[in-house]
Design an enzyme around this catalytic site. Structure first.
Site, PDB file in Angstrom:
ATOM      1  N   TYR A   1       0.830  -1.203   0.000  1.00 16.23           N
ATOM      2  CA  TYR A   1       0.000   0.000   0.000  1.00 16.23           C
ATOM      3  C   TYR A   1       0.862   1.250   0.000  1.00 16.23           C
ATOM      4  CZ  TYR A   1       0.847   0.861   5.024  1.00 16.23           C
ATOM      5  OH  TYR A   1       1.432   1.134   6.240  1.00 16.23           O
TER       6      TYR A   1
ATOM      7  N   ARG B   1       8.080   4.317  -4.568  1.00 10.62           N
ATOM      8  CA  ARG B   1       8.176   3.308  -3.490  1.00 10.62           C
ATOM      9  C   ARG B   1       7.194   2.167  -3.744  1.00 10.62           C
ATOM     10  NH1 ARG B   1       7.487   5.213   2.625  1.00 10.62           N
ATOM     11  NH2 ARG B   1       5.347   5.463   1.902  1.00 10.62           N
TER      12      ARG B   1
ATOM     13  N   ARG C   1      -7.591 -20.466  -2.583  1.00  3.54           N
ATOM     14  CA  ARG C   1      -6.608 -20.301  -1.511  1.00  3.54           C
ATOM     15  C   ARG C   1      -5.500 -21.357  -1.590  1.00  3.54           C
ATOM     16  NH1 ARG C   1      -4.958 -21.332   3.517  1.00  3.54           N
ATOM     17  NH2 ARG C   1      -4.435 -19.537   4.832  1.00  3.54           N
TER      18      ARG C   1
ATOM     19  N   HIS D   1      -1.046 -21.139  -0.720  1.00  4.22           N
ATOM     20  CA  HIS D   1       0.015 -20.188  -0.369  1.00  4.22           C
ATOM     21  C   HIS D   1       0.839 -19.737  -1.566  1.00  4.22           C
ATOM     22  CE1 HIS D   1      -1.070 -21.514   3.604  1.00  4.22           C
ATOM     23  NE2 HIS D   1      -0.186 -20.727   4.173  1.00  4.22           N
TER      24      HIS D   1
ATOM     25  N   LYS E   1       6.599  -1.950   1.974  1.00  6.36           N
ATOM     26  CA  LYS E   1       5.393  -1.393   2.608  1.00  6.36           C
ATOM     27  C   LYS E   1       4.217  -2.350   2.383  1.00  6.36           C
ATOM     28  CE  LYS E   1       3.111   3.104   3.195  1.00  6.36           C
ATOM     29  NZ  LYS E   1       3.190   3.246   4.640  1.00  6.36           N
TER      30      LYS E   1
ATOM     31  N   GLU F   1      11.776   2.213  14.556  1.00  5.76           N
ATOM     32  CA  GLU F   1      10.856   3.254  14.062  1.00  5.76           C
ATOM     33  C   GLU F   1       9.571   3.158  14.853  1.00  5.76           C
ATOM     34  OE1 GLU F   1       9.635   2.526   9.988  1.00  5.76           O
ATOM     35  OE2 GLU F   1       9.741   0.358  10.289  1.00  5.76           O
TER      36      GLU F   1
ATOM     37  N   LEU G   1      11.048   1.181   7.468  1.00  4.95           N
ATOM     38  CA  LEU G   1      10.490   1.623   6.190  1.00  4.95           C
ATOM     39  C   LEU G   1      11.134   2.966   5.848  1.00  4.95           C
ATOM     40  CD1 LEU G   1       8.211   1.112   4.024  1.00  4.95           C
ATOM     41  CD2 LEU G   1       6.942   2.847   5.294  1.00  4.95           C
TER      42      LEU G   1
HETATM   43  N1  PLP Z   1       7.335   3.593   9.180  1.00  5.57           N
HETATM   44  C1  PLP Z   1       6.206   2.865   9.169  1.00  5.57           C
HETATM   45  C2  PLP Z   1       6.196   1.508   9.808  1.00  5.57           C
HETATM   46  C3  PLP Z   1       5.044   3.382   8.554  1.00  5.57           C
HETATM   47  O1  PLP Z   1       3.915   2.642   8.530  1.00  5.57           O
HETATM   48  C4  PLP Z   1       5.081   4.675   7.990  1.00  5.57           C
HETATM   49  C5  PLP Z   1       3.904   5.262   7.358  1.00  5.57           C
HETATM   50  O2  PLP Z   1       2.902   4.631   7.177  1.00  5.57           O
HETATM   51  C6  PLP Z   1       6.282   5.395   8.047  1.00  5.57           C
HETATM   52  C7  PLP Z   1       7.394   4.823   8.633  1.00  5.57           C
HETATM   53  C8  PLP Z   1       6.383   6.771   7.447  1.00  5.57           C
HETATM   54  O3  PLP Z   1       6.368   6.707   6.048  1.00  5.57           O
HETATM   55  P1  PLP Z   1       5.911   7.949   5.160  1.00  5.57           P
HETATM   56  O4  PLP Z   1       6.695   9.130   5.620  1.00  5.57           O
HETATM   57  O5  PLP Z   1       6.234   7.553   3.772  1.00  5.57           O
HETATM   58  O6  PLP Z   1       4.438   8.119   5.411  1.00  5.57           O
END
Ligand code: PLP
Length: 285
Positions: A33, A52, A100, A102, A149, A182, A207
């Site tokens: 996403y 991304r 379904r 995997h 992501k 994070e 991320l």
């Molecule tokens: N880290 C995680 C785990 C996130 O889910 C997000 C945003 O959803 C971020 C960092 C920040 O990413 P961005 O600045 O691209 O929104």
């Protein structure tokens, strides 16, 4: 006004919008996403978000549901139909619908695309930033490819809920060495006692936030010293300031970590100035 969602080629009222129970997003969280800020009717950093998305899709070998130029049209149309001037647009792509199993579905199975948009009250976000938020810390027990992501967010969900149940808005995830990776849905930053702005390197442990990338430009433009390295919880407790970044929050000051005040216990000047300047460095489309 009824809200509209784009689902696999159709714009539907949110009440009617649904996905197949055999969608691999539903069955396996097999999807990715993006979430992009909408500000004054414009998309913020769309190019980087789409880039991304491309990377996430490639890493997981999921096909593009539409060519990127068509996706750009769908994002704008979803924003328009929902009359969003300030808010977010959300894009989700999954590996599609299949019996379904995997293993990947047969080649040629179309991936699924859902796009939604909603308004956010900019005033609410500003009030939150004026007060700053509290964070708690929890162990980071996610998989090793959090640089992708994906919609597989269960550890993030549990961490966020732990924060909410303790009256905090975000959870900072901590690796086995006691260093912050994070937030559950944001990147984590501190300003050290000697004024350096520190965040963890964007390796596989976090991320690579788009807000994070743009903010690095803002930090340099403000003549601040930027240090890309991991920091410990102990260091965060003695920091002058702390903050988190995400597309939906921009720069959000953190004023308490595990119940202890950060610095003065109020949003600090560095986070406040970076928040103010952020959009000068972002791309508007
Ligand atoms: N880290 C995680 C785990 C996130 O889910 C997000 C945003 O959803 C971020 C960092 C920040 O990413 P961005 O600045 O691209 O929104």
């Amino acid at each position: 006004m009824s809200r509209i969602a784009y689902v696999n080629g159709r714009y539907l009222s949110r009440r009617e919008a649904s996905v197949n129970i055999e969608d691999r997003g539903y069955q396996f969280a097999d999807g990715v996403y993006e979430l992009c800020e909408v500000r004054d009717g414009r998309l913020i950093d769309e190019r980087r978000h789409v880039e991304r998305l491309r990377r996430s899709l490639e890493e997981l070998k999921i096909a593009w549901p539409l060519v990127p130029s068509a996706l750009a049209v769908v994002m704008r149309e979803t924003i328009r139909r929902n009359r969003v001037r300030n808010g977010i647009v959300y894009v989700q792509v999954t590996r599609g619908v299949a019996r379904r199993d995997h293993a990947f579905p047969p080649a040629g199975t179309p991936s699924s695309l859902v796009v939604t948009a909603r308004s956010l009250d900019p005033g609410g976000n500003e009030r939150l930033a004026a007060d700053g938020i509290a964070v708690i810390t929890v162990p980071d027990d996610r998989w090793s490819r959090v640089d992708i992501k994906t919609i597989a967010l269960l550890p993030n969900v549990l961490a966020k809920q732990a924060a909410r149940s303790q009256g905090a808005r975000e959870a900072w995830l901590v690796d086995r060495e006691g260093r912050v990776t994070e937030g559950s849905s944001s990147n984590a930053w501190i300003v050290t006692a000697d004024g350096k702005v520190v965040t963890r390197p964007a390796d596989n442990g976090i991320l690579r936030g788009i807000t994070r990338s743009v903010l690095i430009d803002a930090i340099k433009a403000q003549g601040l010293v930027f240090e890309e390295r991991a920091f410990t919880i102990a260091e965060a407790h003695t920091a002058l300031e702390a903050f988190v970044t995400a597309a939906s929050q921009i720069v959000m000051p953190v004023v308490r970590i595990d119940g202890r005040p950060v610095g003065s216990g109020k949003p600090g000047p560095v986070a406040t100035a970076l928040r103010r300047d952020f959009h000068k460095h972002a791309e508007w489309a």
